[in-house]
Design a protein around this motif. Structure first.
Motif, PDB file in Angstrom:
ATOM      1  N   SER A 128       0.981  -1.093  -0.174  1.00 30.41           N
ATOM      2  CA  SER A 128       0.155   0.052   0.085  1.00 30.41           C
ATOM      3  C   SER A 128       0.963   1.287   0.060  1.00 30.41           C
ATOM      4  O   SER A 128       0.363   2.237  -0.131  1.00 30.41           O
ATOM      5  CB  SER A 128      -1.029   0.122   1.201  1.00 30.41           C
ATOM      6  OG  SER A 128      -0.120   0.118   2.385  1.00 30.41           O
ATOM      7  N   GLY A 134       4.290   3.880  -0.960  1.00 34.54           N
ATOM      8  CA  GLY A 134       4.445   4.641  -2.036  1.00 34.54           C
ATOM      9  C   GLY A 134       5.539   3.504  -2.874  1.00 34.54           C
ATOM     10  O   GLY A 134       5.323   3.469  -3.917  1.00 34.54           O
ATOM     11  N   VAL A 135       6.596   3.217  -1.930  1.00 35.25           N
ATOM     12  CA  VAL A 135       7.538   2.267  -2.611  1.00 35.25           C
ATOM     13  C   VAL A 135       6.964   0.862  -3.042  1.00 35.25           C
ATOM     14  O   VAL A 135       7.399   0.446  -4.234  1.00 35.25           O
ATOM     15  CB  VAL A 135       8.764   2.329  -1.836  1.00 35.25           C
ATOM     16  CG1 VAL A 135       9.646   1.138  -2.217  1.00 35.25           C
ATOM     17  CG2 VAL A 135       9.605   3.446  -1.641  1.00 35.25           C
ATOM     18  N   THR A 173       0.033  -6.995   2.379  1.00 37.82           N
ATOM     19  CA  THR A 173      -0.357  -5.883   3.230  1.00 37.82           C
ATOM     20  C   THR A 173      -0.532  -6.501   4.636  1.00 37.82           C
ATOM     21  O   THR A 173      -0.756  -7.500   4.642  1.00 37.82           O
ATOM     22  CB  THR A 173      -1.602  -4.902   2.937  1.00 37.82           C
ATOM     23  OG1 THR A 173      -1.942  -3.968   3.633  1.00 37.82           O
ATOM     24  CG2 THR A 173      -2.690  -5.933   2.569  1.00 37.82           C
ATOM     25  N   GLY A 174      -0.243  -5.493   5.371  1.00 41.52           N
ATOM     26  CA  GLY A 174      -0.466  -5.710   6.973  1.00 41.52           C
ATOM     27  C   GLY A 174      -1.804  -5.524   7.433  1.00 41.52           C
ATOM     28  O   GLY A 174      -2.074  -5.559   8.525  1.00 41.52           O
ATOM     29  N   SER A 175      -2.482  -4.535   6.258  1.00 44.17           N
ATOM     30  CA  SER A 175      -3.760  -3.962   6.480  1.00 44.17           C
ATOM     31  C   SER A 175      -4.740  -4.504   5.607  1.00 44.17           C
ATOM     32  O   SER A 175      -4.909  -4.072   4.705  1.00 44.17           O
ATOM     33  CB  SER A 175      -3.650  -2.504   6.635  1.00 44.17           C
ATOM     34  OG  SER A 175      -2.432  -2.075   7.214  1.00 44.17           O
ATOM     35  N   LYS A 220      -6.981  -2.737   3.300  1.00 44.93           N
ATOM     36  CA  LYS A 220      -6.398  -2.065   2.210  1.00 44.93           C
ATOM     37  C   LYS A 220      -6.637  -3.044   0.898  1.00 44.93           C
ATOM     38  O   LYS A 220      -6.107  -2.426  -0.385  1.00 44.93           O
ATOM     39  CB  LYS A 220      -4.978  -1.357   2.282  1.00 44.93           C
ATOM     40  CG  LYS A 220      -4.839  -0.398   3.573  1.00 44.93           C
ATOM     41  CD  LYS A 220      -3.390  -0.041   3.659  1.00 44.93           C
ATOM     42  CE  LYS A 220      -3.140   0.955   4.447  1.00 44.93           C
ATOM     43  NZ  LYS A 220      -1.652   1.163   4.976  1.00 44.93           N
ATOM     44  N   VAL A 255      14.878  -3.516   1.740  1.00 48.04           N
ATOM     45  CA  VAL A 255      14.302  -2.177   1.213  1.00 48.04           C
ATOM     46  C   VAL A 255      14.317  -1.181   2.367  1.00 48.04           C
ATOM     47  O   VAL A 255      14.506  -0.117   2.203  1.00 48.04           O
ATOM     48  CB  VAL A 255      13.013  -2.261   0.178  1.00 48.04           C
ATOM     49  CG1 VAL A 255      12.889  -0.777  -0.243  1.00 48.04           C
ATOM     50  CG2 VAL A 255      13.194  -2.929  -0.945  1.00 48.04           C
ATOM     51  N   LEU A 313      19.484  -2.596  -0.526  1.00 49.26           N
ATOM     52  CA  LEU A 313      19.203  -1.667  -1.669  1.00 49.26           C
ATOM     53  C   LEU A 313      19.404  -0.211  -0.981  1.00 49.26           C
ATOM     54  O   LEU A 313      18.807  -0.103  -0.051  1.00 49.26           O
ATOM     55  CB  LEU A 313      17.744  -2.040  -2.073  1.00 49.26           C
ATOM     56  CG  LEU A 313      16.921  -0.605  -2.879  1.00 49.26           C
ATOM     57  CD1 LEU A 313      17.618  -0.703  -4.221  1.00 49.26           C
ATOM     58  CD2 LEU A 313      15.575  -1.037  -3.257  1.00 49.26           C
ATOM     59  N   ALA A 320      18.798   2.827  -3.209  1.00 53.70           N
ATOM     60  CA  ALA A 320      18.541   3.455  -4.645  1.00 53.70           C
ATOM     61  C   ALA A 320      19.376   4.649  -4.910  1.00 53.70           C
ATOM     62  O   ALA A 320      19.990   4.848  -5.889  1.00 53.70           O
ATOM     63  CB  ALA A 320      17.248   3.668  -4.863  1.00 53.70           C
ATOM     64  N   ARG A 323      -0.802   4.512   9.070  1.00 52.85           N
ATOM     65  CA  ARG A 323      -0.846   3.355   8.136  1.00 52.85           C
ATOM     66  C   ARG A 323      -2.344   3.656   7.379  1.00 52.85           C
ATOM     67  O   ARG A 323      -2.988   2.515   7.035  1.00 52.85           O
ATOM     68  CB  ARG A 323      -0.715   2.314   8.568  1.00 52.85           C
ATOM     69  CG  ARG A 323       0.783   1.956   9.053  1.00 52.85           C
ATOM     70  CD  ARG A 323       0.979   0.549   9.919  1.00 52.85           C
ATOM     71  NE  ARG A 323       0.911  -0.511   8.930  1.00 52.85           N
ATOM     72  CZ  ARG A 323       0.862  -1.694   9.264  1.00 52.85           C
ATOM     73  NH1 ARG A 323       1.197  -1.998  10.639  1.00 52.85           N
ATOM     74  NH2 ARG A 323       0.826  -2.784   8.588  1.00 52.85           N
TER      75      ARG A 323
HETATM   76  N1  LIG Z   1      16.459   1.224   0.235  1.00 48.39           N
HETATM   77  C1  LIG Z   1      16.153   2.312  -0.462  1.00 48.39           C
HETATM   78  O1  LIG Z   1      16.799   2.827  -1.356  1.00 48.39           O
HETATM   79  C2  LIG Z   1      14.704   2.944  -0.041  1.00 48.39           C
HETATM   80  C3  LIG Z   1      14.466   4.016  -0.788  1.00 48.39           C
HETATM   81  C4  LIG Z   1      13.231   4.860  -0.574  1.00 48.39           C
HETATM   82  C5  LIG Z   1      12.313   4.103   0.660  1.00 48.39           C
HETATM   83  N2  LIG Z   1      13.019   3.169   1.264  1.00 48.39           N
HETATM   84  C6  LIG Z   1      12.476   2.836   2.417  1.00 48.39           C
HETATM   85  O2  LIG Z   1      11.018   2.102   2.110  1.00 48.39           O
HETATM   86  C7  LIG Z   1      10.263   2.234   3.013  1.00 48.39           C
HETATM   87  C8  LIG Z   1       8.801   2.509   2.418  1.00 48.39           C
HETATM   88  O3  LIG Z   1       8.673   3.776   2.150  1.00 48.39           O
HETATM   89  P1  LIG Z   1       7.509   4.406   1.753  1.00 48.39           P
HETATM   90  O4  LIG Z   1       7.794   5.768   1.429  1.00 48.39           O
HETATM   91  O5  LIG Z   1       6.882   3.712   0.664  1.00 48.39           O
HETATM   92  O6  LIG Z   1       6.553   4.587   2.923  1.00 48.39           O
HETATM   93  P2  LIG Z   1       4.968   4.239   3.167  1.00 48.39           P
HETATM   94  O7  LIG Z   1       4.490   5.057   1.769  1.00 48.39           O
HETATM   95  O8  LIG Z   1       4.371   4.829   4.564  1.00 48.39           O
HETATM   96  O9  LIG Z   1       4.755   2.852   2.960  1.00 48.39           O
HETATM   97  C9  LIG Z   1       5.054   1.930   4.217  1.00 48.39           C
HETATM   98  C10 LIG Z   1       4.358   0.930   4.260  1.00 48.39           C
HETATM   99  O10 LIG Z   1       4.947  -0.307   4.995  1.00 48.39           O
HETATM  100  C11 LIG Z   1       3.797  -0.620   5.860  1.00 48.39           C
HETATM  101  N3  LIG Z   1       3.898  -0.325   7.319  1.00 48.39           N
HETATM  102  C12 LIG Z   1       3.970   0.728   7.904  1.00 48.39           C
HETATM  103  N4  LIG Z   1       4.404   0.624   9.175  1.00 48.39           N
HETATM  104  C13 LIG Z   1       4.133  -0.825   9.317  1.00 48.39           C
HETATM  105  C14 LIG Z   1       4.250  -1.354  10.562  1.00 48.39           C
HETATM  106  N5  LIG Z   1       4.447  -0.854  11.836  1.00 48.39           N
HETATM  107  N6  LIG Z   1       4.393  -2.764  10.391  1.00 48.39           N
HETATM  108  C15 LIG Z   1       4.223  -3.217   9.186  1.00 48.39           C
HETATM  109  N7  LIG Z   1       4.233  -2.519   8.269  1.00 48.39           N
HETATM  110  C16 LIG Z   1       4.051  -1.518   8.146  1.00 48.39           C
HETATM  111  C17 LIG Z   1       2.461  -0.001   5.295  1.00 48.39           C
HETATM  112  O11 LIG Z   1       1.731  -0.821   4.581  1.00 48.39           O
HETATM  113  P3  LIG Z   1       0.486  -1.761   5.044  1.00 48.39           P
HETATM  114  O12 LIG Z   1      -0.230  -0.886   5.696  1.00 48.39           O
HETATM  115  O13 LIG Z   1      -0.108  -2.051   3.708  1.00 48.39           O
HETATM  116  O14 LIG Z   1       0.980  -2.981   5.759  1.00 48.39           O
HETATM  117  C18 LIG Z   1       2.719   1.027   4.565  1.00 48.39           C
HETATM  118  O15 LIG Z   1       1.919   1.411   3.533  1.00 48.39           O
HETATM  119  C19 LIG Z   1      10.650   2.863   4.184  1.00 48.39           C
HETATM  120  O16 LIG Z   1      11.359   1.864   5.149  1.00 48.39           O
HETATM  121  C20 LIG Z   1      11.903   3.682   3.537  1.00 48.39           C
HETATM  122  O17 LIG Z   1      12.705   4.327   4.377  1.00 48.39           O
HETATM  123  C21 LIG Z   1      13.951   2.630   0.874  1.00 48.39           C
END
Ligand SMILES: NC(=O)c1ccc[n+]([C@@H]2O[C@H](COP(=O)([O-])OP(=O)(O)OC[C@H]3O[C@@H](n4cnc5c(N)ncnc54)[C@H](OP(=O)(O)O)[C@@H]3O)[C@@H](O)[C@H]2O)c1
Length: 326
Positions: free
Chosen positions: A149, A151-152, A171-173, A176, A237, A262, A264, A314
């Motif tokens: 759900s 962004g990534v 998803t954990g939700s 959604k 990630v 990763l 990026a 979330r």
């Molecule tokens: N490695 C890289 O190069 C890189 C680059 C960009 C971002 N990231 C990382 O990627 C991750 C996601 O970023 P995003 O911008 O996509 O964030 P986001 O839009 O908030 O999405 C994160 C998703 O993770 C799940 N989540 C959130 N809190 C949680 C919890 N306590 N337990 C389990 N699942 C949970 C939720 O999905 P559900 O509610 O559907 O479960 C949520 O939609 C972050 O950790 C960010 O730092 C990494």
């Protein structure tokens, strides 16, 4: 100008405030952009707490990515006033004006609006780097995408489907699941709680996932080590669950899979030619209408708290986009 400033690092967003600040001065090699839209990423939230790997000194203007129109650029920089661009430089995007090095910008895909461009950049670059560059995604392979759900996660589902892979989104939700299915059109959406390996095995006809894309970590990572096919890749990630998992090295040995870290942004910095190729590939897919970033809501920057809170709770399926000056 209006900007969202992190004044103090706190465990919540009490140290963040909308402020009237001086416009940033354009440094050598920088491009000055009027920000039309900026999107919220999980690292923005982590930076308000000092929990991200990049720790800017306070006070700083929040926001790692935007889309907008060039106001000023050096001749020969590749940009000219009026160009529609997207990009960012870790901070400074949640403001009416941003100045960033020319190398941190790219021209927006033709036909795309500012909100979609602001929502696309970091998420799709992360997905592409993880799935294609590091994961070696091939048409017809099975992808298991966690945090679908987010962004990534949604970008990874959308991109993998566009490239001909077969996607199981998690998803954990549970509430959604229907929205993820409608936006990303995966083969299945499952709830990643407890044991989900058997579900992955059933859906893949016993083959398991060629690539697991994991922005969640914790228990989801632990169970994912049981979901990777022999020769497959488990791409680390992020850790939105709040727990960095540990793994016994006999597990990837016995099961014959690789765990790949990763980063990026760092990948594009270290391998600028690959970074540019990734941007070109994403732009091409976007201009062909093969991928499209999902936006949960567009808010005036004055309602920034609503966006941050929704991410913390979330509630989101897709990106939050802020419009500065509104
Ligand atoms: N490695 C890289 O190069 C890189 C680059 C960009 C971002 N990231 C990382 O990627 C991750 C996601 O970023 P995003 O911008 O996509 O964030 P986001 O839009 O908030 O999405 C994160 C998703 O993770 C799940 N989540 C959130 N809190 C949680 C919890 N306590 N337990 C389990 N699942 C949970 C939720 O999905 P559900 O509610 O559907 O479960 C949520 O939609 C972050 O950790 C960010 O730092 C990494």
């Amino acid at each position: 100008m209006q900007a969202l400033v992190v004044e103090r690092l706190t465990g919540d967003v009490s140290g963040v405030a909308l402020a009237d600040v001086a416009e940033p001065g354009r440094g050598a090699g920088e491009v000055k952009v009027r920000v039309a839209a900026a999107s919220l990423n999980f690292p923005d939230l982590l930076m308000t707490r000092g929990e991200y790997q990049f720790k800017p000194e306070v006070p700083f203007t929040s926001g790692l990515e935007f889309a907008g129109e060039v106001l000023e650029a050096d001749p020969g920089s590749g940009f000219a006033p009026g160009d529609r661009v997207m990009g960012g430089n870790k901070t400074g995007a949640f403001a009416e004006i941003a100045c960033v090095p020319a190398g941190k910008l790219s021209v927006m895909p033709t036909g795309m609006d500012f909100a979609a461009a602001a929502a696309m950049g970091a998420a799709y670059a992360t997905a592409f780097t993880g799935l294609v560059e590091l994961g070696g995604l091939q048409e017809g392979q099975w992808m298991l995408v966690h945090g679908a759900s987010g962004g990534v996660g949604l970008a990874a589902c959308d991109l993998a489907r566009a490239l001909g892979a077969r996607v199981i989104a998690t998803t954990g939700s549970p509430a959604k699941a229907a929205r993820i299915a409608a936006l990303a059109c995966p083969e299945a959406v499952i709830v990643a709680e407890g044991r989900f390996r058997e579900e992955v095995a059933r859906l893949t006809g016993g083959a398991l996932a060629d690539i697991v894309f994991d922005p969640v970590g914790g228990d989801v990572f632990d169970e994912s080590t049981r979901c990777v096919a022999f020769g497959g890749k488990l791409v680390v990630v992020g850790f939105t669950s709040g727990r960095i998992a540990e793994v016994s090295t006999n597990i990837p040995l016995i099961k014959g899979f690789s765990i790949v870290g990763l980063r990026a942004g760092e990948y594009a910095r270290r391998f600028p030619e690959r970074g540019a190729a990734i941007t070109r590939a994403i732009t091409h897919l976007a201009e062909a209408g093969a991928i499209f970033p999902a936006i949960d809501r567009i808010l005036p920057l004055s309602r920034w708290r609503e966006g941050f809170d929704a991410m913390v709770r979330r509630e989101l399926v897709g990106k939050v986009v802020f419009v500065p000056g509104a």
